[in-house]
Design an enzyme around this catalytic site. Structure first.
Site, short mmCIF file in Angstrom:
data_model
loop_
_atom_site.label_atom_id
_atom_site.label_comp_id
_atom_site.label_asym_id
_atom_site.label_seq_id
_atom_site.Cartn_x
_atom_site.Cartn_y
_atom_site.Cartn_z
N GLU A 437 3.76 -11.11 12.49
CA GLU A 437 4.30 -11.16 11.13
C GLU A 437 5.73 -11.69 11.18
O GLU A 437 6.60 -11.13 11.84
CB GLU A 437 4.28 -9.73 10.56
CG GLU A 437 5.16 -9.53 9.36
CD GLU A 437 5.33 -8.03 9.00
OE1 GLU A 437 4.76 -7.16 9.68
OE2 GLU A 437 6.06 -7.78 8.03
N ASP A 516 5.05 -5.11 11.63
CA ASP A 516 6.01 -4.01 11.58
C ASP A 516 5.29 -2.68 11.36
O ASP A 516 4.23 -2.64 10.73
CB ASP A 516 6.98 -4.21 10.40
CG ASP A 516 7.93 -5.36 10.66
OD1 ASP A 516 8.06 -5.75 11.84
OD2 ASP A 516 8.53 -5.86 9.69
N ASP A 518 5.76 -0.41 9.29
CA ASP A 518 6.13 0.18 8.00
C ASP A 518 5.05 -0.14 6.97
O ASP A 518 4.00 -0.70 7.30
CB ASP A 518 7.51 -0.32 7.55
CG ASP A 518 7.51 -1.83 7.34
OD1 ASP A 518 6.43 -2.46 7.52
OD2 ASP A 518 8.57 -2.38 7.00
N ASP A 520 4.92 -2.28 4.46
CA ASP A 520 4.66 -3.71 4.32
C ASP A 520 3.83 -4.22 5.48
O ASP A 520 2.90 -5.00 5.30
CB ASP A 520 5.99 -4.49 4.29
CG ASP A 520 6.40 -4.78 2.86
OD1 ASP A 520 5.68 -4.34 1.94
OD2 ASP A 520 7.46 -5.43 2.68
#
Ligand code: 0RA
Length: 655
Positions: A437, A516, A518, A520
């Protein structure tokens, strides 16, 4: 348990006595359990339950059983109680043993040789309840029959006492309680979710049958965790359940029920506004993942009836290209269930029905009902055919877009994407590709990797949600094009217009999604998974797709440091480095993104094969995976919210 009933009662205490011939020792089962139940992991563990339940379902199919209750006990032993006829307890003439003991201790001695009934047990996976017995430290059989209660207990398949009469009862049925053997199984903890999901399926496939699952490991206000499964609508309710989260196209699913030459057919069909086809098929309640003659018959009927309707109504007359079978099935969800007295299974995993007579039988039954439906519902018929025309047009556009991409590739010498940092090895077996990403994390990964066998493809931000996009848009999308060309796979069209993924030139046998840690990041993982699920499913099925797990914390004091993947690990690290609860004495970094790590850290934690954590993406339960993807990525908000609320405690979608 329900009360003693007399319907279809045919008492016969010597039942099966002369039929049982094959004598094979249960030692064989203990020696090579995998041969009999597939595996000794959690899959095999759950298989034991289905082996017992199949017998109860047989009783239901034969018209003798209305209720099946399953209980997971606190020690992970299982009870299955049904209100069927009860396993016969009379003397087996030749063996001079009770029929109950024969059924429980002799391999393949199901005891039922009645060809007029549909058998599940001893079918596709069925190895008989005696295998469950062989693989249990303890099994207790209790039979309620002729007003009496009989019981016998076994230890690793061997009876430890005679069949005993221990009382009277007004009930009728069988109760089997077994404790899986820790010497055999690598996993001993039952999953409520796994059992519940199959029981739900069974309730749809056997309308009217009442099933319940109780988990004594989980206490609630009024007893234990319990779920009931019961469907009066059968497959009609099944397709509605499958389409939850999709926008329905028909008022009510089309329901086909028929019987011909002893083959029972039940089919439910619904249309939704999505672009995918979803056909689930079953033979005698067993999921036929590879389809077979029943699915062929179904497809044949759908093609024939819609083609006829499209042509006779004049709706196809303006079309400049051919409508293919796939076009008729875009947005179609169907469950095809047949009950066949003597099913023949073939194919790699024996998941394909082979009986050739079934094609015509299903095709006739479905064709007949579809024709009626189209005649009686002209408005809905018109809407479906309009959708078919749209699908054909979109397919035409997609074909062109795909050809453009593939031709361009040829022109540029099959060139790889400019953003790809390839590895030097050309042996797919040892090569890995990280789909990363963001360009910046991609940069770090390029520095950190072992360029010998690890390739990096950075993806820009959120990739296209393929659940909502038209197919040709997908081939025009830069990131998706890059994935196709980097992996070396392409999509071809089969003779019915179906998409076939050509994986012959797959360049990496590990495809690793790295995002990541998180919210998102998990959303992007879900988007990428959706893409692979819809367009590159064989890569998932063949075990090529993984998700990287970057650490959540770094706990550090001076030169001593430790990466941690969850809160428990973090607390342990604090204790080890500074003492229990001494968070103030250490530095704790909470990693929010890959970008917060330098190249060396990224290698150490997430890319070094000797230390990293990779999660293999699997799709055991295709029904559930499909539902979850449609729901999470589709248009309907309420089911999505419900799912998210229900699963908020889990960091990722469990597929
Ligand atoms: C052999 C013969 C009959 C029924 C069964 C076995 C039977 C097995 C299981 C296992 C779990 N529940 C079960 N219920 C029945 C036929 C009995 C008859 O003809 O009376």
């Amino acid at each position: 348990m329900s009360e003693l009933t007399n319907e279809n009662e045919k008492m016969n205490n010597d039942y099966g006595a002369s039929n049982i011939t094959a004598l094979e020792g249960l030692e064989a089962v203990r020696k090579r359990p995998g041969m009999y139940i597939g595996s000794t992991d959690d899959k095999g563990l759950h298989h034991l339950v289905w082996e017992v339940v199949d017998n109860s379902i047989d009783e239901h199919l034969a018209g003798h059983c209305t209720t099946i209750d399953i209980t997971i006990h606190e020690n992970n032993s299982i009870s299955v109680i049904d209100d069927g006829r009860g396993i016969p307890v009379g003397m087996h003439q030749k063996l001079q043993k009770s029929a109950l003991e024969v059924v429980m201790t002799v391999l393949h001695a199901g005891g039922k040789f009645d060809k007029d009934t549909y058998k599940v047990s001893g079918g596709l996976h069925g190895v008989g309840v005696s295998c469950v017995n062989a693989l249990s430290t303890e099994l207790i059989a209790e039979v309620y029959r002729d007003g009496k209660i009989y019981t016998q207990t076994y230890n690793q398949g061997k009876p430890i006492n005679e069949v005993k009469e221990i009382g009277t009862t007004e009930y009728r049925g069988t109760k089997i309680t077994f404790t899986p053997d820790a010497e055999i199984f690598t996993e001993l903890v039952y999953s409520f979710k796994t059992l519940a999901s199959r029981m739900k399926e069974l309730s749809y496939l056997n309308k009217g049958l009442k099933l319940s699952l109780t988990d004594e490991r989980v206490k609630s206000e009024d007893g234990f965790l319990r779920e009931d499964f019961h469907s009066e609508g059968g497959l009609k309710e099944f397709v509605k359940f499958l389409d939850e989260g999709k926008q329905a196209f028909l008022e009510q699913p089309i329901h086909v029920i028929g019987k011909e030459e002893n083959v029972e057919i039940e089919v439910a069909i619904s249309y939704n506004t999505s672009y995918s086809e979803n056909i689930y098929s079953f033979v005698n309640n067993i999921n036929t993942r590879e389809g077979g003659t029943h699915v062929n018959g179904f497809r044949r009927a759908v093609n024939r009836e819609f083609t006829k309707y499209g042509e006779e109504s004049g709706m196809f007359s303006k079309l400049k290209f051919k409508v293919s079978g796939e076009d008729f099935r875009e947005g179609l969800t169907a469950v095809v269930s047949v009950k066949v007295p003597e099913p023949q299974f073939k194919g790699q995993t024996k998941g394909e029905l082979g009986n050739s007579e079934v094609t015509g039988i299903v095709s006739r039954a479905v064709g007949h009902q579809l024709k009626l439906f189209l005649e009686e519902n002209p408005l809905e018929a018109k809407r479906i055919v309009e959708k078919v025309i749209l699908a054909a047009t979109a397919r035409h556009a997609a074909r062109k877009a795909r050809e453009m991409v593939q031709r361009k590739n040829v022109l540029t010498g099959g060139g790889l994407p400019g953003k790809l940092a390839d590895c030097s090895s050309k042996d797919p077996n040892e090569c890995e590709i990280y789909l990363v990403e963001g360009d910046s994390a991609g940069g770090t990964a390029k520095q950190g990797r072992d360029r010998g066998f690890q390739a990096i493809l950075p993806l820009r931000g959120k990739i296209l949600n393929v659940e909502k996009a038209l197919e040709h848009k997908i081939y025009e999308n830069e990131e998706i094009k890059n994935i196709f060309t980097a992996l070396g796979v392409s999509i071809e069209e089969g003779e019915h217009g179906q998409r076939i993924l050509n994986v012959e030139k797959l360049r990496y046998h590990k495809v690793i999604i790295m995002c990541d840690a998180d919210v998102d990041g998990s959303h992007i993982v879900t988007l990428i998974l959706t893409f692979f699920f819809r367009y590159m499913k064989p890569l998932i099925e063949n075990g090529h797709l993984y998700i990287a797990a970057p650490p959540l914390y770094l706990v550090k004091k001076g030169k001593d440091f430790q990466y941690c993947w969850d809160d428990d690990e973090r607390n342990e690290a604090v204790t080890r480095i500074a003492g229990k609860g001494k968070e103030d004495a250490v530095d704790i970094t909470r990693y929010k993104g890959l970008g917060e790590m330098n190249a060396e850290q990224l290698w150490d934690t997430t890319m070094d094969p000797s230390t990293r954590l990779l999660r293999l993406v699997t799709m055991e339960d295709a029904v559930e995976v499909d539902r979850v993807f449609s729901m999470l990525m589709g248009d309907e908000v309420p089911p999505r919210r419900a799912f998210i609320e229900e699963n908020a405690k889990y960091a990722n979608v469990d597929i």
